[in-house]
Write an enzyme that holds these catalytic residues in place. Structure first.
Site, short mmCIF file in Angstrom:
data_model
loop_
_atom_site.label_atom_id
_atom_site.label_comp_id
_atom_site.label_asym_id
_atom_site.label_seq_id
_atom_site.Cartn_x
_atom_site.Cartn_y
_atom_site.Cartn_z
CB SER A 11 9.74 -3.33 13.69
OG SER A 11 9.11 -2.06 13.65
CG HIS A 38 6.87 -3.15 11.12
ND1 HIS A 38 6.74 -3.09 12.49
CD2 HIS A 38 6.23 -4.29 10.74
CE1 HIS A 38 6.04 -4.13 12.92
NE2 HIS A 38 5.73 -4.87 11.88
CG ASP A 130 3.85 -7.45 13.51
OD1 ASP A 130 3.03 -8.39 13.60
OD2 ASP A 130 4.22 -6.95 12.44
#
Length: 350
Positions: A11, A38, A130
């Site tokens: 991310s 992401h 995540d």
């Protein structure tokens, strides 16, 4: 396809980290590499070009149902979950997970479901957590878990979370990670796939967009009502029955870790307080105008309206404190935020 399957998730700070890792893989790397970074839904999708320039392997966004090949890097496109089936890639606009799409967890879960012990999951820099649940699925199916050393990560939260919840096989800096991937790619892991995991299977189908009563019924048996509501759609959240990590999913399929849900609740709180602040401002303004323009000489009515203005202004000031200083502490600057004694001030400020 025999051999290893590599899945990478990142991310914040991920583009640089993934580029540094891909740059270490040789042109004859004998396995496919799948990347979930992401990115915004409106992104122009330039990551494959960046990764292609960074190293020797070709990189691209896959097409839905594309048969994948060894020695290529497949990057999840904007606003699509990238899922793996036996031999091909599936792209899905299934429910967001941890408020993002593409998300890391669905890629890792689907890879674990399809390829079991052949999967190598890699978690790099990123905010929140995540990828942790996905890496748990990789390990549950006999795969290998690799995590970037959080000390060098731009955002250490994702590597820290993975390390805290998963039995990690390798934790290292990016400079050492490439050699580990090359060594693992040469392993003979065989073709045996462990027995299916019901939770991994049903969550993979939900991510693929298979939202129906049958799938939800299967998920309900693996979860319990949480008492919380989904910040994305407002429906009830169910807590996954897994003692290792607190996770939730709603009937519409939106999934959240506890940390992500907490972040979403903070945003919902701010939105609700902002709405309350605006409502109180409007109430004070309207009551103030009524007080200033009314020709009614009823002293009782004028007093009631004046009190209404004062109450609304006082409560608006309190709501304003929560908006400006939600953590408290020095936020309680009540004297500087105390309302003026003149109710008509609100009318001039609007």
């Amino acid at each position: 396809m025999k051999g290893r399957i590599f899945v990478i998730g990142a991310s914040q700070g991920g583009i640089e980290a993934i580029s540094a890792l891909i740059a270490q893989l040789p042109a004859d790397f004998p396995a496919p590499v799948f990347v979930a970074q992401h990115i915004a839904a409106s992104s122009l999708g330039g990551l494959p070009r960046i990764l292609g320039r960074a190293g020797s392997l070709p990189a691209a966004h896959p097409r839905d149902m594309e048969i994948f090949e060894r020695g290529k890097v497949y990057v999840a496109p904007p606003d699509r979950h990238m899922l793996l089936q036996r031999g091909y890639v599936c792209l899905s606009r299934g429910p967001r997970e941890n408020h993002v799409r593409p998300a890391i967890d669905p890629l890792f879960r689907s890879a674990a479901s399809a390829y079991g012990a052949a999967v190598v999951g890699v978690i790099l820099t990123g905010h929140l957590d995540d990828g942790t649940a996905g890496l748990m699925a990789v390990k549950d199916r006999g795969g290998v878990a690799i995590v970037q050393d959080h000390a060098e990560a731009v955002a250490p939260s994702m590597p820290r979370s993975a390390h805290a919840h998963v039995s990690i096989d390798h934790c290292c800096t990016l400079s050492k990670m490439g050699a580990i991937l090359v060594d693992l790619a040469s392993d003979d892991v065989g073709s045996q796939v462990p027995a299916a995991n019901p939770l991994i299977e049903v969550e993979t189908r939900i991510a693929a967009g298979e939202l129906n009563l049958a799938e939800w019924s299967r998920f309900e048996k693996l979860s319990a009502p949480s008492g919380f509501r989904c910040p994305a759609c407002g429906s009830a959240l169910f807590e996954v029955r897994d003692d290792r990590m607190i996770r939730f999913r709603c009937r519409a399929g939106h999934a959240f870790s506890a940390r992500c849900l907490l972040e979403e609740q903070a945003q919902m709180r701010e939105k609700a307080i902002a709405g309350l602040y605006d409502l109180l401002m409007e109430e004070a303004t309207l009551a103030s105008r009524l007080l200033n323009l009314s020709g009614d000489d009823d002293s009782g009515l004028r007093t009631a309206i004046s009190d209404r203005v004062s109450d609304a202004r006082r409560n608006a000031a309190l709501a304003g404190q929560w908006l400006a200083y939600p953590q408290g502490g020095q936020a309680r600057r009540e004297q500087s935020l105390a309302p003026s004694r003149n109710p008509s001030d609100f009318d001039s400020r609007r």
